[in-house]
Design a protein around this motif. Sequence first.
Motif, PDB file in Angstrom:
ATOM      1  N   ILE A 174       0.961  -1.019   0.096  1.00 57.52           N
ATOM      2  CA  ILE A 174      -0.058   0.109  -0.093  1.00 57.52           C
ATOM      3  C   ILE A 174       0.990   1.205  -0.086  1.00 57.52           C
ATOM      4  O   ILE A 174       1.616   1.486   0.998  1.00 57.52           O
ATOM      5  N   ALA A 175       0.895   2.062  -1.022  1.00 55.67           N
ATOM      6  CA  ALA A 175       1.600   3.198  -1.096  1.00 55.67           C
ATOM      7  C   ALA A 175       0.666   4.330  -0.981  1.00 55.67           C
ATOM      8  O   ALA A 175      -0.301   4.690  -1.690  1.00 55.67           O
ATOM      9  N   ALA A 176       1.535   5.442  -0.633  1.00 55.09           N
ATOM     10  CA  ALA A 176       0.813   6.807  -0.149  1.00 55.09           C
ATOM     11  C   ALA A 176       2.075   7.646  -0.149  1.00 55.09           C
ATOM     12  O   ALA A 176       2.538   7.984   0.852  1.00 55.09           O
ATOM     13  N   SER A 177       2.511   8.036  -1.449  1.00 51.87           N
ATOM     14  CA  SER A 177       4.037   8.890  -1.217  1.00 51.87           C
ATOM     15  C   SER A 177       3.243  10.317  -1.170  1.00 51.87           C
ATOM     16  O   SER A 177       3.121  10.829  -2.358  1.00 51.87           O
ATOM     17  N   GLU A 178       3.745  10.894  -0.280  1.00 53.48           N
ATOM     18  CA  GLU A 178       3.415  12.411   0.205  1.00 53.48           C
ATOM     19  C   GLU A 178       1.930  12.790  -0.207  1.00 53.48           C
ATOM     20  O   GLU A 178       1.657  13.902  -0.901  1.00 53.48           O
ATOM     21  N   VAL A 179       0.962  11.895   0.363  1.00 52.49           N
ATOM     22  CA  VAL A 179      -0.344  11.961  -0.050  1.00 52.49           C
ATOM     23  C   VAL A 179      -0.934  12.350   1.559  1.00 52.49           C
ATOM     24  O   VAL A 179      -2.020  13.278   1.457  1.00 52.49           O
ATOM     25  N   THR A 209       5.231   8.313   2.711  1.00 52.12           N
ATOM     26  CA  THR A 209       6.220   9.395   2.663  1.00 52.12           C
ATOM     27  C   THR A 209       5.741  10.597   3.375  1.00 52.12           C
ATOM     28  O   THR A 209       4.330  11.018   2.853  1.00 52.12           O
ATOM     29  N   LEU A 210       6.096  11.517   4.028  1.00 45.97           N
ATOM     30  CA  LEU A 210       5.761  13.038   4.555  1.00 45.97           C
ATOM     31  C   LEU A 210       6.623  13.886   4.231  1.00 45.97           C
ATOM     32  O   LEU A 210       7.992  13.624   4.368  1.00 45.97           O
ATOM     33  N   PRO A 211       6.292  15.135   3.587  1.00 46.96           N
ATOM     34  CA  PRO A 211       7.635  16.047   3.448  1.00 46.96           C
ATOM     35  C   PRO A 211       7.871  16.778   4.895  1.00 46.96           C
ATOM     36  O   PRO A 211       7.206  16.977   5.609  1.00 46.96           O
ATOM     37  N   VAL A 212       9.532  17.126   4.855  1.00 47.50           N
ATOM     38  CA  VAL A 212      10.014  17.596   5.822  1.00 47.50           C
ATOM     39  C   VAL A 212      10.826  18.810   5.536  1.00 47.50           C
ATOM     40  O   VAL A 212      11.144  18.937   4.292  1.00 47.50           O
TER      41      VAL A 212
END
Length: 216
Positions: A174-179, A209-212
């Motif tokens: 299950i992918a959620a890249s910067e979502v 992933t989350l932006p930092v």
Amino acid sequence: MKPRSVSRKQALEFFSRRFWITPGEILRFVDYYNNDYSAYDNHVYARVESRIAHWWNYEDHGWFTKRIDIYLDYLRKVSATATERVLLVDIGYSVPYLFAHRSLSDRMNIFTILVDKEPSAKRFFNALSDLFEVHRDTLDKVVIADVEKKDDHARIIDLINGDIRNTKPTNILIAASEVIEHLEEPEKFWDLVRKIKHERETDLRVYATLPVGRRI
């Protein structure tokens, strides 16, 4: 089913013809998209130009590429033998990145469910399919649905669980890249993950992933 080789210039000309946008307009939008993330909100993803910008950034082989390649490398590893069956569920996807990879696009044991709420996601999926001459009609599903809306949320879960019953995957990603940071109710994503039904021996993993750091 291996994708044909396409240069960035060829891709730019193709997108220009396909979407009736001049190459100059595309490049100006890419620059706008990349240089001030505070200048726009989630509505920008209704524009197909935002999909092109993601594709353009991926082709730069920088940090954007590296974060996507993390899960593509995982897919490449777990689908290496024909006995493995892999299901990728990409929530809030921007680009079907498998199309550009010869080592992935021709693997008949990778199934995908690509979910986004904007119709531009489907338009760009179809465009890349034609550009790379990769047609995985029986393997890929594009679902236009909003994970935060009650009816859509239930429909996505039903589709995933139905695919699991039909394909019997050995691995689920299950992918959620910067979502997740774009959701008003991030718990909706995790609720979806919890409601996925699979066999005990199936390896289910989540890539998020989350932006930092500061805004550009």
